[in-house]
Write a protein that holds these residues in place. Structure first.
Motif, short mmCIF file in Angstrom:
data_model
loop_
_atom_site.label_atom_id
_atom_site.label_comp_id
_atom_site.label_asym_id
_atom_site.label_seq_id
_atom_site.Cartn_x
_atom_site.Cartn_y
_atom_site.Cartn_z
N GLY A 228 0.82 -1.20 0.00
CA GLY A 228 0.00 0.00 0.00
C GLY A 228 0.86 1.25 0.00
N ALA A 229 0.29 2.32 -0.55
CA ALA A 229 0.96 3.62 -0.56
C ALA A 229 -0.08 4.68 -0.19
N LEU A 230 0.27 5.53 0.77
CA LEU A 230 -0.64 6.56 1.26
C LEU A 230 -0.16 7.92 0.76
N LEU A 231 -1.03 8.61 0.01
CA LEU A 231 -0.73 9.94 -0.50
C LEU A 231 -1.22 10.96 0.53
N VAL A 232 -0.30 11.76 1.05
CA VAL A 232 -0.62 12.73 2.10
C VAL A 232 -0.22 14.11 1.63
N GLY A 233 -1.05 15.10 1.90
CA GLY A 233 -0.70 16.47 1.53
C GLY A 233 -1.87 17.41 1.67
N PRO A 234 -1.63 18.70 1.55
CA PRO A 234 -2.71 19.69 1.65
C PRO A 234 -3.73 19.52 0.54
#
Length: 655
Positions: A228-234
């Motif tokens: 899995g890959a979690l995309l985090v950001g504003p």
């Protein structure tokens, strides 16, 4: 699937009510044709009266079953006055051909003997025996049962997802996954070429796509694909767009849904949908699952549940954890997720083996903004000499979504002015409108208020010009925009870290407006509300978050895990709270006094600048240089903005 991917989507759907209506009409027609005009026209006749009519020769024929006899009169009898009323009950204009009477015969054997005798004597022309009922009577008798069964079948088909309703929201398919499937046969137009900037994020995402396309490259040396890959950001930085590009680039099935799609009012639905989602993905493996706004179901367990019960969201999360990495985990299913609130996600969800990678998608820098402008300007008719590098430098802090909005607003502005191409002025006006709102030139402001606004804005401009670390000023206006009566535009430096003196200079420049009012009018007004809100937040951050206060020392009360929002107690004592309040007030009042000192030394220039603002309503950097001289703190090579000061909306930067 998306709308353009549904098979046979243009075919008309069959309505089962058409079938039920057709059956009813057929039954009525059959009964009408078989029974003639029997509905409402045949009168009841006693058995003794029937014998009397037979003796008089009024009856032409009789058809009888085991219990009922249908009596047909002779033509001469029908024309007589005694039976005149029978001919008035015609149906649809048809002649009443009979039977004219219905008679309960009792014992059919005795009745047949009577008819045999009458026939032998020539009083009755003919008679015949027939079955008890015909098909029309049978269908009519069963009609209510048929209607009830048909309605029940229709409702069952609706509940199980059949018929015109589809299977998405039906009662027996409520536990099915709502994920949209994109596969290699579908027309996915978004690719990595459409994702400008985000080079670091794209590098990790591309690696996942490459593994699915060519797994031997990695498995040959013992590598394993991340689960899995979690995309985090504003918000607006391109997380969902990056996932769309994965759907366009990957040659494997791609399941897309939102975290809220697991939420339902029925118990156990969320966990059921998670199971169904991974079941579908496993059947089509290798596959990718994308869950947007995963914080809707991934919030840390037990944080917001004061009742102590195990709620539905936790059941959904537990099932998701099991599917991602449990005894029955799917090794060929990769999960991508996006959120801008990673701090509130459950720790079990973020551990290695589930979301192995957290890819931070940050706000774009100046070079990335230029690349984003180039992407969004592909379909816009623009002038040939448009300086995209200048636009990227004039939009610090803008996300990819903001830049897309700027390009669209610029095109709308040009169209409103009947232009054939979009020029630089349209882009600057678009940035102005997005940051400050639409100009309200027709707003009525008295001369006294206008001068007070000019003094306030001139105070901001003067203090920022005299403070070394304050952001360079670009434009000052007293034309009302949105909810503000005036505004000053700055071009803030894109810093990775901020020092104490830089924050203090920014606070001093923010307090310049109220300080100017105090010096010129010896009064203060409510116009500094947004300024006070800004400096209060800055001072509070310096004291409680960044540890930039000498009295409190190197301590922070910031909780990145998000647990403090569920705490009833403050993380410091009452005595410390008083110290925090005192230090925040001391910081703000100190910068306010500093701003008064700077403006007192430059009072004449302040008044001159305010008069110029009242005259032109909008002034630029060149006007301040004419009054104050060249700013001594400007570095060589800084962005120069050559604008016509006679124009009222020439440049925009972040407010």
């Amino acid at each position: 699937m998306s709308e353009n991917m549904k098979p046979n989507q243009n075919k008309s759907r069959f309505n089962p009510w058409v079938l039920y209506g057709s059956i009813l009409v057929i039954i009525l027609v059959i009964n009408f044709l078989t029974n003639g005009s029997s509905f409402g026209n045949s009168r009841q006749l006693g058995l003794s009266k029937l014998y009397e009519y037979v003796d008089k020769g009024y009856v032409e024929k009789i058809d009888f079953s085991r219990t009922v006899a249908k009596v047909y009169l002779t033509p001469d009898a029908q024309k007589s006055k005694e039976f005149e009323s029978l001919n008035k009950n015609n149906i649809l204009g048809r002649e009443n051909a009979g039977p004219q009477f219905l008679t309960d015969i009792g014992d059919s054997k005795i009745f047949q003997e009577k008819l045999d005798k009458a026939t032998a004597e020539g009083k009755l022309k003919e008679y015949k025996s027939e079955p008890d009922s015909n098909w029309g009577d049978i269908l009519i008798s069963f009609l209510p049962i048929i209607i009830i069964i048909g309605f029940w079948l229709f409702m069952m088909r609706r509940m199980t997802g059949g018929g015109a309703g589809g299977g998405g929201g039906q009662i027996f398919s409520i536990g099915k996954s709502k994920a949209k499937l994109f596969d290699e046969k579908n027309d996915i137009k978004v690719t990595f070429k459409d994702v400008a900037g985000l080079e670091g994020a794209k590098e990790e995402i591309v690696e996942i796509v490459e593994f699915l396309k060519n797994p031997e490259k990695y498995t040959s040396i013992g590598g394993k694909i991340p689960k899995g890959a979690l995309l985090v950001g504003p918000p607006g930085t391109g997380k969902t767009l990056l996932a769309k590009a994965v759907a366009g680039e990957a040659q494997v099935p791609f399941f897309s849904l939102s975290g809220s799609d697991f939420v339902e009012m029925f118990v156990g639905v969320g966990a059921s949908r998670v199971r169904d989602l991974f079941k579908q993905a496993k059947e089509k493996s290798p596959a990718i699952i994308f869950i947007d706004e995963i914080d809707a179901v991934g919030r840390a367990r037990g944080k917001s549940n004061f009742s102590g019960s195990n709620d539905e969201r936790e059941n959904t999360l537990n099932q998701l954890l099991t599917e991602m990495d449990g005894f029955g985990s799917n090794t060929n299913v990769i999960v991508l997720a996006a959120t801008n609130r990673a701090e509130i996600l459950d720790k079990a969800l973020l551990r290695a083996g589930r979301f192995d990678r957290q890819i931070y998608v940050d706000l774009p820098d100046v070079k990335e903004r230029e690349a984003i402008f180039n992407v969004h300007l592909r379909n816009i008719k623009k002038v040939d000499n448009l300086d995209i590098d200048f636009l990227s430098k004039q939009t610090p802090g803008f996300s990819g979504a903001d830049i897309a909005n700027v390009c669209n607003e610029a095109a709308l502005t040009a169209a409103r002015k009947d232009k054939k191409e979009v020029d630089m002025q349209d882009f600057l006006d678009a940035v102005d409108r997005i940051i400050g709102g639409l100009e309200k030139k027709n707003k009525i402001i008295s001369p006294e208020e206008k001068y007070a606004i000019a003094i306030h804005e001139a105070g901001h401009a003067t203090v920022s010009w005299m403070c070394e670390h304050a952001s360079p000023l670009v434009k000052v206006t007293i034309v009302p925009r949105g909810q503000s009566l005036g505004a000053a535009w700055y071009l803030p430096a894109e810093r990775q870290i901020v020092r104490t003196e830089q924050m203090l200079d920014e606070m001093c420049a923010t307090m310049g407006g109220r300080a100017a009012e105090k010096i010129i009018f010896d009064k203060i007004s409510t116009g500094a509300l947004s300024d006070l809100e800004k400096v209060t937040k800055q001072a509070k951050a310096m004291v409680t978050i960044y540890g930039l206060n000498e009295k409190l020392g190197n301590i922070t009360y910031y909780d990145s895990s998000g647990q403090s929002e569920y705490s009833f107690a403050k993380p410091y004592s009452e005595e410390t709270a008083r110290v925090i309040d005192q230090e925040i007030s001391s910081l703000i009042e100190g910068q306010y006094a500093r701003a008064i000192s700077i403006l007192s030394e430059n009072r004449d220039k302040l008044v001159q600048l305010a008069d110029l603002l009242c005259e032109k309503e909008v002034i630029f950097k060149q006007d301040l240089e004419n009054i104050f001289g060249k700013r001594p703190f400007d570095k060589e090579g800084a962005v120069e903005i050559n604008l016509n000061s006679e124009t009222k909306s020439e440049n925009n930067t972040e407010l």
